[in-house]
Scaffold this motif. Structure first.
Motif, PDB file in Angstrom:
ATOM      1  N   GLU A  39       0.834  -1.205   0.000  1.00  0.00           N
ATOM      2  CA  GLU A  39       0.000   0.000   0.000  1.00  0.00           C
ATOM      3  C   GLU A  39       0.867   1.253   0.000  1.00  0.00           C
ATOM      4  N   GLU A  48      -7.236   5.031   4.628  1.00  0.00           N
ATOM      5  CA  GLU A  48      -8.314   4.088   4.916  1.00  0.00           C
ATOM      6  C   GLU A  48      -7.833   2.653   4.736  1.00  0.00           C
ATOM      7  N   ALA A  49      -7.073   2.407   3.670  1.00  0.00           N
ATOM      8  CA  ALA A  49      -6.563   1.051   3.429  1.00  0.00           C
ATOM      9  C   ALA A  49      -5.591   0.643   4.530  1.00  0.00           C
ATOM     10  N   GLY A  51      -5.600   1.786   7.557  1.00  0.00           N
ATOM     11  CA  GLY A  51      -6.429   1.562   8.730  1.00  0.00           C
ATOM     12  C   GLY A  51      -7.036   0.168   8.743  1.00  0.00           C
ATOM     13  N   ARG A  52      -7.468  -0.304   7.567  1.00  0.00           N
ATOM     14  CA  ARG A  52      -8.057  -1.648   7.482  1.00  0.00           C
ATOM     15  C   ARG A  52      -7.003  -2.719   7.759  1.00  0.00           C
ATOM     16  N   ILE A  53      -5.773  -2.489   7.280  1.00  0.00           N
ATOM     17  CA  ILE A  53      -4.697  -3.458   7.528  1.00  0.00           C
ATOM     18  C   ILE A  53      -4.413  -3.545   9.028  1.00  0.00           C
ATOM     19  N   ALA A  55      -6.443  -2.671  11.509  1.00  0.00           N
ATOM     20  CA  ALA A  55      -7.623  -3.162  12.219  1.00  0.00           C
ATOM     21  C   ALA A  55      -7.836  -4.659  12.040  1.00  0.00           C
ATOM     22  N   SER A  56      -7.167  -5.264  11.070  1.00  0.00           N
ATOM     23  CA  SER A  56      -7.341  -6.697  10.849  1.00  0.00           C
ATOM     24  C   SER A  56      -6.728  -7.529  11.965  1.00  0.00           C
ATOM     25  N   SER A  61      -3.972  -3.338  16.752  1.00  0.00           N
ATOM     26  CA  SER A  61      -4.730  -2.086  16.902  1.00  0.00           C
ATOM     27  C   SER A  61      -4.524  -1.486  18.284  1.00  0.00           C
ATOM     28  N   GLU A  82      -8.154   5.411  13.010  1.00  0.00           N
ATOM     29  CA  GLU A  82      -8.246   6.513  12.051  1.00  0.00           C
ATOM     30  C   GLU A  82      -7.646   7.791  12.630  1.00  0.00           C
TER      31      GLU A  82
END
Length: 287
Positions: A39, A48-49, A51-53, A55-56, A61, A82
């Protein structure tokens, strides 16, 4: 030939040093780190991407939020991933994630390594503070270097049954480089092994070379070396000095060996150095 010399070669045929390098267990790059680096390498990295990585992984986190809210990183209270990304920026979040993944991948569970990751984290935070305070280099690069510069230590503990004794003796070397005894006894050093890990994990070349030279204080006088490498070595000496003071030690042998060169390279007077170290110690105590 040592592993440090081998790393500096463009290529070479198989020899005993190559065989030694292959015998050291270098953890593979974590898949989360590969996703993150992909990324970051895109033309327009997406918060956002990222953040998703993050949060996985629930543990990742929580650890990231704790780091983001520490005094060394400004003390702002991020309530979500975020917000942490907004406060710190993509690159700093990536550096923190890289360090957290390293902690998961490289076990340091022996009694000799009980405080290894705590010390590495302290050094990384100090490097960020110093990079920002002196406006030298990129804080995320400083953070990554601070975390990874000693990662060769647990890997060598795993490879050599007697490395703990070597490390303890090297820590007491008042004049010779820390890595000299490692090279004599094991034909490698934690600096060289840490560089291998950095390369395998896709960290920047500057971080890798700074790791390789972080006990080679002659690099501070070498104008042909990259400024970022020299800066990381100099800042690491300041961080080492501050950590020793924080731990209540009367002196830092590494600072005695390279501190004057570091201050000369950074253009710091004795008074400026003392003031900077006091500020860093205050940040430690504020955590």
């Amino acid at each position: 030939m040592t592993t440090a010399a081998a790393l500096a070669r463009p290529s070479a045929a198989e020899d005993p040093v190559d065989a030694l390098i292959k015998s050291i267990r270098i953890p593979p790059r974590p898949s989360l780190l590969a996703d993150l680096q992909r990324e970051l390498a895109s033309s327009d990295p997406s918060p956002e991407a990222i953040g998703r990585i993050v949060a996985s992984d629930v543990g990742m986190s929580g650890a990231l939020l704790k780091l983001a809210n520490s005094a060394v990183f400004g003390g702002r209270k991020a309530k979500s991933i975020e917000q942490a990304i907004l406060f710190l920026g993509i690159n700093q979040v990536a550096a923190m994630m890289t360090g957290l993944l390293a902690r998961q991948a490289i076990p340091a569970n022996s009694a000799a390594l009980a405080s290894f990751w705590d010390l590495s984290s302290r050094r990384a935070e100090a490097m960020v503070f110093l990079s920002r305070r002196l406006r030298i280099g990129e804080p995320d690069v400083a953070h990554t270097f601070g975390l990874f510069c000693d990662t060769g230590v647990p890997l060598l503990m795993d490879r050599f049954a007697d490395y703990g004794a070597t490390y303890a003796a090297a820590s007491l070397e008042a004049e010779r480089p820390f890595t000299a005894l490692e090279e004599e006894r094991h034909s490698t050093s934690h600096a060289a092994v840490g560089t291998l890990l950095a390369r395998n994990w896709g960290l920047s070349g500057d971080v890798g070379w700074a790791i390789l030279h972080h006990h080679d204080y002659a690099v501070l006088d070498d104008a042909s070396s990259a400024p970022v490498v020299r800066s990381m070595v100099a800042l690491a000496l300041l961080a080492e000095n501050a950590i020793c003071k924080y731990q209540g030690h009367t002196e830092s042998l590494e600072w005695n060996k390279g501190g004057a060169r570091a201050c000369a390279y950074l253009g710091l007077s004795d008074e400026e150095t003392a003031e900077l170290l006091d500020e860093l110690l205050e940040a430690f105590h504020d955590e």
